[in-house]
Enzyme design. Structure first.
Site, PDB file in Angstrom:
ATOM      1  N   GLU A  91       0.800  -1.212   0.000  1.00  0.00           N
ATOM      2  CA  GLU A  91       0.000   0.000   0.000  1.00  0.00           C
ATOM      3  C   GLU A  91       0.844   1.277   0.000  1.00  0.00           C
ATOM      4  O   GLU A  91       0.328   2.366  -0.237  1.00  0.00           O
ATOM      5  CB  GLU A  91      -0.934  -0.003   1.223  1.00  0.00           C
ATOM      6  CG  GLU A  91      -2.037  -1.050   1.135  1.00  0.00           C
ATOM      7  CD  GLU A  91      -2.826  -1.203   2.417  1.00  0.00           C
ATOM      8  OE1 GLU A  91      -2.324  -0.769   3.474  1.00  0.00           O
ATOM      9  OE2 GLU A  91      -3.927  -1.765   2.370  1.00  0.00           O
ATOM     10  N   GLU A 122       6.522 -21.876   8.433  1.00  0.00           N
ATOM     11  CA  GLU A 122       6.881 -20.944   9.496  1.00  0.00           C
ATOM     12  C   GLU A 122       7.862 -21.563  10.480  1.00  0.00           C
ATOM     13  O   GLU A 122       8.494 -20.850  11.262  1.00  0.00           O
ATOM     14  CB  GLU A 122       5.640 -20.456  10.235  1.00  0.00           C
ATOM     15  CG  GLU A 122       4.980 -21.500  11.123  1.00  0.00           C
ATOM     16  CD  GLU A 122       3.751 -20.961  11.833  1.00  0.00           C
ATOM     17  OE1 GLU A 122       3.702 -21.081  13.062  1.00  0.00           O
ATOM     18  OE2 GLU A 122       2.855 -20.422  11.158  1.00  0.00           O
TER      19      GLU A 122
END
Length: 309
Positions: A91, A122
């Site tokens: 963004e 992960e």
């Protein structure tokens, strides 16, 4: 630098894994009762951000300092935490006209993990360290490790590698330090309590993380001069919505008509900041850009240097 993540069988005591007493009958609630419960629990987000105000402010300041020096901001995470980092990074270019490399999201599993769960990845601390090495992280960079429960090995591997390279390290988690401690430059704890759906940290933990990332990236961009007042003067004019916003900003701040604002914007290579400076100072576009460069893109400083009203 970091604590060794505990085995999965020993993580039940973590705040993010505990049972929420307010949602014990979750599967018996009506739709309206569900909405009310979510709303009630989400009130904790604002308090959590307020409690973390000082480390968040430190993160803003360190990030702004790094970006002024040509450094970069990296968000590192897995699952929801990693996706939120990628989202915040994505963004920044349209909002602040930043180059894509200035703010980057590092997600365990890469781009494929954005749309398909790759949660097993992960657990690979070495992958986190490799991601830091692959991006040549340096002392001028900031690395924010995001892990709701605080234990994600991918994040810890990345933070360890970033620390060894001299980068500023920030840890963002939703468990208190006494449950999982870590040695980093800035430790941000966003304590929103147990989730309505036990262990589902895409809920309150995810929401409060998004708020915190908004603060860090936007706050840093404000401090490096990407904003004038509360206007998005470095907006990237790449579609009709953003063009409309750019023209409104120019018209509002200069009292020019929309047509005049459009002519000025076009003459200034569709750069709002440059258009405003040219209008206020009477400089040519080349002179205006040189002045902005002289002030590291800070419009207010550039204007004040010319004693403009």
């Amino acid at each position: 630098m970091t604590s060794t993540p505990q085995p999965l069988s020993q993580r039940g005591h973590l705040l993010t894994e505990q049972i929420n007493p307010n949602s014990q009958n979750l599967d018996q609630l009506t739709a309206l009762e569900l909405v009310d419960l979510f709303n009630q629990e989400d009130q904790q987000l604002i308090s959590a951000i307020a409690a973390a105000r000082e480390p968040l402010a430190a993160a803003v300041e360190k990030t702004a300092q790094a970006l002024r020096q040509g450094g970069r901001l990296f968000y590192v995470g897995a699952g929801t935490s990693g996706r939120l980092g990628v989202l915040d990074a994505a963004e920044c270019p349209p909002t602040f006209c930043t180059p894509p490399e200035m703010v980057q999201g590092i997600l365990a599993g890469g781009e494929a993990a954005l749309v398909r769960s790759s949660e097993a990845l992960e657990d690979r601390a070495d992958d986190g360290a490799a991601a830091i090495a692959n991006r040549n992280v340096s002392p001028t960079d900031v690395v924010v490790g995001i892990t709701a429960g605080g234990t994600t090995p991918f994040v810890h591997g990345a933070l360890q590698a970033a620390n060894e390279r001299g980068a500023t390290t920030v840890f963002m988690a939703c468990v208190p330090a006494e449950q999982f401690s870590i040695n980093v430059d800035i430790d941000v704890r966003l304590l929103v309590g147990p989730e309505i759906l036990a262990g589902s940290t895409r809920l309150k933990a995810g929401s409060v993380t998004k708020l915190a990332l908004n603060i860090i990236s936007t706050g840093a961009m404000v401090q490096i001069g990407k904003v004038y007042g509360n206007r998005m003067v470095d907006v990237s004019v790449t579609n009709s919505k953003l063009e409309d916003r750019a023209l409104r900003i120019i018209a509002d701040l200069t009292e020019l008509s929309r047509d005049q604002a459009a002519e000025l914007l076009g003459r200034c290579d569709r750069k709002v900041k440059l258009a405003l400076l040219v209008h206020w100072t009477g400089l040519s576009t080349d002179q205006g850009q040189a002045l902005l460069d002289q002030h590291q893109g800070n419009l207010r400083q550039a204007v004040q240097s010319q004693s403009a009203p």
